[in-house]
Design a protein around this motif. Sequence first.
Motif, short mmCIF file in Angstrom:
data_model
loop_
_atom_site.label_atom_id
_atom_site.label_comp_id
_atom_site.label_asym_id
_atom_site.label_seq_id
_atom_site.Cartn_x
_atom_site.Cartn_y
_atom_site.Cartn_z
N SER A 73 41.34 37.76 33.48
CA SER A 73 42.28 36.82 32.90
C SER A 73 43.49 36.64 33.82
CB SER A 73 42.74 37.33 31.53
OG SER A 73 41.65 37.41 30.65
N LEU A 74 43.91 35.40 33.97
CA LEU A 74 45.00 35.09 34.87
C LEU A 74 46.33 35.04 34.13
CD1 LEU A 74 43.24 32.26 36.89
CD2 LEU A 74 43.66 34.59 37.64
N GLU A 75 47.37 35.47 34.82
CA GLU A 75 48.70 35.44 34.22
C GLU A 75 49.13 34.01 33.94
OE1 GLU A 75 51.52 37.37 36.70
OE2 GLU A 75 50.49 39.31 36.71
N LEU A 76 49.87 33.85 32.85
CA LEU A 76 50.49 32.56 32.58
C LEU A 76 51.66 32.36 33.52
CD1 LEU A 76 50.79 32.25 28.69
CD2 LEU A 76 49.31 30.92 30.19
N TYR A 77 51.87 31.12 33.94
CA TYR A 77 53.04 30.83 34.74
C TYR A 77 54.27 30.94 33.84
CZ TYR A 77 55.27 28.88 38.92
OH TYR A 77 56.01 28.71 40.05
N SER A 78 55.42 31.11 34.43
CA SER A 78 56.63 31.47 33.68
C SER A 78 56.99 30.45 32.59
CB SER A 78 57.82 31.63 34.64
OG SER A 78 58.06 30.43 35.35
N ASN A 79 56.82 29.15 32.87
CA ASN A 79 57.19 28.16 31.86
C ASN A 79 56.28 28.25 30.63
OD1 ASN A 79 55.01 27.09 33.47
ND2 ASN A 79 55.35 25.10 32.53
N LYS A 80 55.00 28.60 30.84
CA LYS A 80 54.09 28.77 29.72
C LYS A 80 54.42 30.04 28.93
CE LYS A 80 51.28 25.24 30.33
NZ LYS A 80 51.05 24.19 29.31
N CYS A 81 54.82 31.10 29.64
CA CYS A 81 55.24 32.32 28.96
C CYS A 81 56.43 32.06 28.05
CB CYS A 81 55.61 33.40 29.99
SG CYS A 81 54.23 34.09 30.91
N GLN A 82 57.36 31.26 28.54
CA GLN A 82 58.56 30.96 27.75
C GLN A 82 58.21 30.12 26.53
OE1 GLN A 82 62.22 30.02 30.26
NE2 GLN A 82 60.66 30.06 31.86
N GLU A 83 57.29 29.16 26.68
CA GLU A 83 56.86 28.35 25.54
C GLU A 83 56.22 29.22 24.46
OE1 GLU A 83 54.25 25.35 27.00
OE2 GLU A 83 55.81 24.28 28.11
N LEU A 84 55.34 30.13 24.88
CA LEU A 84 54.66 31.00 23.93
C LEU A 84 55.64 31.94 23.24
CD1 LEU A 84 51.86 31.64 22.82
CD2 LEU A 84 51.58 33.31 24.66
N ALA A 85 56.56 32.51 24.00
CA ALA A 85 57.56 33.41 23.43
C ALA A 85 58.49 32.67 22.46
CB ALA A 85 58.38 34.05 24.55
N ASN A 86 58.88 31.45 22.82
CA ASN A 86 59.75 30.67 21.93
C ASN A 86 59.06 30.37 20.61
OD1 ASN A 86 61.84 30.59 23.79
ND2 ASN A 86 61.23 28.62 24.66
N TYR A 87 57.77 30.10 20.65
CA TYR A 87 57.04 29.73 19.42
C TYR A 87 56.93 30.92 18.46
CZ TYR A 87 53.45 27.84 16.33
OH TYR A 87 52.76 27.41 15.21
N TYR A 88 56.56 32.08 18.99
CA TYR A 88 56.31 33.21 18.11
C TYR A 88 57.53 34.12 17.89
CZ TYR A 88 51.32 32.21 18.03
OH TYR A 88 50.11 31.61 17.82
N LEU A 89 58.46 34.12 18.84
CA LEU A 89 59.62 35.00 18.72
C LEU A 89 60.91 34.25 18.42
CD1 LEU A 89 58.87 37.26 21.82
CD2 LEU A 89 58.33 37.74 19.43
N GLY A 90 60.92 32.94 18.64
CA GLY A 90 62.13 32.16 18.44
C GLY A 90 62.97 32.11 19.70
N PHE A 91 63.78 31.09 19.82
CA PHE A 91 64.59 30.92 21.03
C PHE A 91 65.59 32.06 21.21
CE2 PHE A 91 63.09 26.64 20.15
CZ PHE A 91 62.74 26.20 21.41
#
Length: 288
Positions: A107-125
Motif C-alpha cells: 500500500s502506498l502512502e497518501l500524499y500530504s493533501n489527501k492525508c489532511q482531507e481524511l484527517a479533517n473529515y474524521y477528526l475535524g479541522f
Amino acid sequence: MEPEVLTFTIPIESNKIVFVWNITAQLPEGEIYCSLQKVFSQFGPQYSLKLFPNAGVAEPGYYAVIKYYSSQSAKRAQAACDKKKLFQDAPLKVQMCGKQKRFPYKSLELYSNKCQELANYYLGFNGWSNRIIALQNITGVDEDPEEESEPQEQAKLTYLCVVEVTLPHHGVRSRGVGVAEENIQKQNDPLEFISKTGKVQKYSEQRALSNAFQKILLVVFDSGKVAVEYVSGEDDTVDCLTEKELQGLIQVNDFTWTPLNPGEGEDEEDWAELTFHEDTLLLLPLKP
C-alpha cells in the motif's frame, strides 16, 4: 458490526471501489462529473472519482470509478444509488468492484493533501495540528569525502524535514521524516537556487507530514465515533528522541531515511485490474 480501521494509504481494496454506469450523454461532461461528486460525496470521503467515456461499440455515454477510503462508505453508496434517477432521466447502475489481482507493491502512502482531507473529515479541522521540528539542508551528507568523485554537470540540492502531528483529543503524537531532492541546472544562478530551495523545502515538508500520518490508525464505529491508535514504525527513533537529540543526529549524519521523489506513488493505480458487471464497456464481468 465491528468498527472499521482506516489507514492513511491509497485504497486498493475491492470493497472500497464503486463502479457507476448507464450515465447518459444528456449533460456536458463537466456537469456530469460535478453531479456525481455531489451525489456520491454524501456517503464518505473519496480518494478519487474518475469519469470515462463508453467504449466505441457502446452507446454514447459515460461510466465512473469511485474510490472510497471506507468500505462502509462504498456499501452505503451502492445501496442508496443503484437503479435510482439521481441527476438524469435514466436510472444509474451502481456496483461494487469485483475481485482484483493482487498489486505487486505494498500500500502506498497518501500524499500530504489527501492525508489532511481524511484527517479533517474524521477528526475535524481542530482535531489535529502539525509543526516542523527540523528542516535541514543535507546536500552531500551521504557522499564519502575520501572517495574521489567525478565532476558533475548538475548540482543537487537535498533537504530533510521532520514534522510532528498532534491529535490533542486523543493524546497522540506522531513524527514523520521526508526527504526531497532537486537538480540545479545553473549553479551560478541565485534566482534558480532560491526558487529550487523553496520547492525542495516544501516537498520535504509534505513528505514528512505524509510519513507522520502513516503511524496513525482511525477506528470508525457505526455510531460515527472515531478512536485513534498509534502504531510505531520499524524504526521509531524519530519519535523517541527529544528535539535537541534529533537535531544532533541530523547534523552528524547518524540518521536513517529513505529519499522520496515529489508526487511518487500518486499515479500508481492500475485501473485495468478492476472488473464489474457490464459487458458493453468491454471490461471483464464479475465472477458469480
